[in-house]
Scaffold this active site. Structure first.
Site, mmCIF file in Angstrom:
data_model
loop_
_atom_site.group_PDB
_atom_site.id
_atom_site.type_symbol
_atom_site.label_atom_id
_atom_site.label_comp_id
_atom_site.label_asym_id
_atom_site.label_seq_id
_atom_site.Cartn_x
_atom_site.Cartn_y
_atom_site.Cartn_z
ATOM 1 N N GLY A 1 0.774 -1.152 0.043
ATOM 2 C CA GLY A 1 -0.069 -0.067 0.003
ATOM 3 C C GLY A 1 0.882 1.259 -0.057
ATOM 4 O O GLY A 1 1.984 1.159 -0.068
ATOM 5 N N LEU B 1 0.285 3.653 -2.338
ATOM 6 C CA LEU B 1 0.897 3.467 -3.539
ATOM 7 C C LEU B 1 1.333 4.784 -4.323
ATOM 8 O O LEU B 1 1.035 5.924 -3.980
ATOM 9 C CB LEU B 1 -0.396 2.945 -4.176
ATOM 10 C CG LEU B 1 -1.126 1.777 -3.617
ATOM 11 C CD1 LEU B 1 -2.488 1.524 -4.652
ATOM 12 C CD2 LEU B 1 -0.323 0.667 -3.573
ATOM 13 N N HIS B 2 2.079 4.649 -5.276
ATOM 14 C CA HIS B 2 2.549 5.415 -6.107
ATOM 15 C C HIS B 2 2.854 5.052 -7.425
ATOM 16 O O HIS B 2 2.449 3.915 -7.797
ATOM 17 C CB HIS B 2 4.211 5.800 -5.670
ATOM 18 C CG HIS B 2 4.782 4.971 -5.219
ATOM 19 N ND1 HIS B 2 5.507 3.940 -6.429
ATOM 20 C CD2 HIS B 2 5.448 4.249 -4.042
ATOM 21 C CE1 HIS B 2 6.231 2.826 -5.652
ATOM 22 N NE2 HIS B 2 6.200 3.103 -4.604
ATOM 23 N N HIS C 1 3.919 1.334 -8.210
ATOM 24 C CA HIS C 1 2.867 0.346 -8.022
ATOM 25 C C HIS C 1 1.841 0.310 -9.208
ATOM 26 O O HIS C 1 1.532 -0.646 -9.725
ATOM 27 C CB HIS C 1 2.086 0.711 -6.733
ATOM 28 C CG HIS C 1 2.858 0.297 -5.504
ATOM 29 N ND1 HIS C 1 3.128 1.470 -4.585
ATOM 30 C CD2 HIS C 1 3.428 -0.410 -4.779
ATOM 31 C CE1 HIS C 1 3.766 1.362 -3.507
ATOM 32 N NE2 HIS C 1 3.895 -0.175 -3.775
ATOM 33 N N ASP D 1 13.072 -3.970 -6.288
ATOM 34 C CA ASP D 1 13.248 -4.778 -5.177
ATOM 35 C C ASP D 1 13.878 -6.100 -5.919
ATOM 36 O O ASP D 1 13.203 -7.107 -5.918
ATOM 37 C CB ASP D 1 11.883 -5.255 -4.324
ATOM 38 C CG ASP D 1 11.529 -3.887 -3.757
ATOM 39 O OD1 ASP D 1 12.071 -3.681 -2.757
ATOM 40 O OD2 ASP D 1 10.638 -3.176 -4.214
ATOM 41 N N VAL E 1 10.223 2.835 -11.573
ATOM 42 C CA VAL E 1 9.686 3.899 -11.884
ATOM 43 C C VAL E 1 10.583 5.148 -10.908
ATOM 44 O O VAL E 1 10.516 4.938 -9.945
ATOM 45 C CB VAL E 1 8.174 4.010 -11.492
ATOM 46 C CG1 VAL E 1 7.710 5.506 -11.787
ATOM 47 C CG2 VAL E 1 7.694 2.960 -12.746
ATOM 48 N N MET F 1 11.086 5.585 -6.961
ATOM 49 C CA MET F 1 9.908 5.833 -6.145
ATOM 50 C C MET F 1 9.830 4.519 -4.882
ATOM 51 O O MET F 1 10.008 3.427 -5.191
ATOM 52 C CB MET F 1 8.592 5.974 -6.910
ATOM 53 C CG MET F 1 8.510 7.180 -7.784
ATOM 54 S SD MET F 1 6.846 7.102 -8.472
ATOM 55 C CE MET F 1 7.144 8.738 -9.154
ATOM 56 N N SER F 2 9.501 4.889 -3.657
ATOM 57 C CA SER F 2 9.071 4.114 -2.866
ATOM 58 C C SER F 2 8.364 4.563 -1.678
ATOM 59 O O SER F 2 8.220 5.855 -1.260
ATOM 60 C CB SER F 2 10.549 3.897 -2.102
ATOM 61 O OG SER F 2 10.541 3.171 -0.979
ATOM 62 N N ARG G 1 8.575 4.150 1.259
ATOM 63 C CA ARG G 1 9.439 4.924 2.282
ATOM 64 C C ARG G 1 10.070 6.109 2.080
ATOM 65 O O ARG G 1 10.624 6.507 3.139
ATOM 66 C CB ARG G 1 10.521 3.851 2.724
ATOM 67 C CG ARG G 1 10.026 2.457 3.570
ATOM 68 C CD ARG G 1 11.165 1.812 4.126
ATOM 69 N NE ARG G 1 10.906 0.595 4.920
ATOM 70 C CZ ARG G 1 10.527 -0.689 4.657
ATOM 71 N NH1 ARG G 1 10.897 -0.970 3.250
ATOM 72 N NH2 ARG G 1 10.069 -1.614 5.284
HETATM 73 P P1 AMP Z 1 5.861 -2.612 -1.902
HETATM 74 O O1 AMP Z 1 4.598 -1.757 -1.402
HETATM 75 O O2 AMP Z 1 6.940 -1.505 -1.261
HETATM 76 O O3 AMP Z 1 5.851 -3.975 -1.080
HETATM 77 O O4 AMP Z 1 5.862 -2.636 -3.111
HETATM 78 C C1 AMP Z 1 4.953 -3.359 -3.996
HETATM 79 C C2 AMP Z 1 5.511 -3.781 -5.449
HETATM 80 O O5 AMP Z 1 5.678 -2.722 -6.109
HETATM 81 C C3 AMP Z 1 6.952 -4.636 -5.412
HETATM 82 O O6 AMP Z 1 6.983 -5.615 -6.450
HETATM 83 C C4 AMP Z 1 7.863 -3.564 -5.481
HETATM 84 O O7 AMP Z 1 9.147 -3.848 -6.046
HETATM 85 C C5 AMP Z 1 7.053 -2.499 -6.463
HETATM 86 N N1 AMP Z 1 7.556 -1.179 -6.685
HETATM 87 C C6 AMP Z 1 7.984 -0.531 -5.621
HETATM 88 N N2 AMP Z 1 8.424 0.966 -5.874
HETATM 89 C C7 AMP Z 1 8.666 0.693 -7.385
HETATM 90 C C8 AMP Z 1 9.193 1.452 -8.302
HETATM 91 N N3 AMP Z 1 9.753 2.764 -8.052
HETATM 92 N N4 AMP Z 1 8.962 1.119 -9.525
HETATM 93 C C9 AMP Z 1 8.509 -0.114 -9.861
HETATM 94 N N5 AMP Z 1 8.120 -0.944 -8.973
HETATM 95 C C10 AMP Z 1 8.193 -0.367 -7.671
#
Ligand code: AMP
Length: 283
Positions: free
Chosen positions: A31, A33-34, A37, A150, A176, A184-185, A187
């Protein structure tokens, strides 16, 4: 779009879709989200009749002193974004009912889980593979979507899917980035504005590493040194966990010359916020 919290209810929905012959794409997330995601959701939308996005801050993958409590959350905004993105179902379980009181089974990819991030976060990937195994068994998707950001996570999950014969296809989508280059993250929201500015050094570092490779320097240690220097110079407030050139599948250190498809992985942290970046080396 439906928001479902119970696995049994989701299974009913899915068995109906299956009878109709619909293909299913799953995007697992925590969640907040950006665009990163949403790029996964958009890829899933193109390749499947139905798209399920899970939103679950998985307690199993957080260590006792990690940021489970402070991990950013905004369910309302996530639901709005996913509705616009054409998601069919959001699976948003509650941790207590998802695992239940008697939970005691785990899935662990032994070697890949212990290195790199696993060295700093013992038990992290065990939590990731366990939650993914549960999600894959509940949803039984045709395709799942993960982000290259990741990279190690994808390698670990690929290994689990191979070892345990999960009948699904894994798709890894490119990182992304913000206009600044920062990956993007969720965190990133935990960074101060100064830390966020310094964090751009990670993307600059992997870019420099790849440029070094492109310029004909193939010695893995020299590529790492060039990347490390960028972080040291531009993010003096960060602690570097590692800057390494590894084999894309085994994640073992490239001992001598790097080749196309090897990966430069970097991790650094500011206070307790861990940041990752990487690039697949290519000429
Ligand atoms: P998370 O919510 O951080 O666990 O991420 C969920 C999914 O989104 C994972 O497969 C991440 O690798 C992917 N994700 C997170 N940040 C990015 C990004 N900047 N670009 C592409 N995919 C991402």
């Amino acid at each position: 779009m439906l928001v479902i919290g119970e696995a049994t209810q989701l299974r009913e929905m899915i068995s109906y879709w299956r009878k109709e012959g619909d293909s299913i794409g799953l995007v697992p997330t925590m969640g907040f989200l950006h665009e990163g995601h949403l790029s996964l959701v958009s890829a899933a939308r193109k390749q499947n009749k139905k798209v399920i996005v899970s939103i679950f801050v998985n307690p199993l993958q957080f260590g006792p002193n990690e940021d489970f409590d402070t991990y950013p959350r905004n369910a309302e905004r996530d639901v709005e974004l996913l509705d616009k993105a054409g998601c069919d179902v959001i699976f948003m379980p509650d941790a207590r009912t998802f695992y239940g009181n008697s939970f005691q089974s785990h899935v662990e990819v032994e070697n890949l889980s212990k290195i790199l991030i696993g060295e700093f976060r013992p038990g992290h990937f065990r939590g990731v593979t366990t939650v993914c195994a549960k999600l894959f068994n509940i949803v039984m998707p045709d395709r799942v979507y993960f982000g290259q950001k990741d990279f190690q996570q994808v390698a670990v999950i690929r290994q689990m899917v191979h070892d345990l014969n999960f009948p699904l296809e894994i798709n890894m989508l490119p990182i992304v980035r913000e206009p600044s280059g920062l990956a993007m993250s969720s965190r990133n929201a935990l960074l101060t504005s100064e830390q966020k500015q310094q964090a751009t050094a990670l993307s600059a570092a992997v870019k420099t590493g790849n440029e070094t490779f492109e310029n004909g320097v193939h010695d893995a240690r020299l590529i790492e040194a060039a990347a490390r220097k960028v972080i040291e110079q531009h993010a003096p407030g960060f602690t570097i966990a590692y800057v390494v050139v590894v084999d894309a599948k085994t994640l073992s250190l490239v001992l001598d010359k790097a080749k196309d498809s090897d990966v430069l992985l970097v991790e650094a942290y500011a206070d307790k916020v861990r940041l990752y970046d990487n690039i697949v080396l290519s000429n």
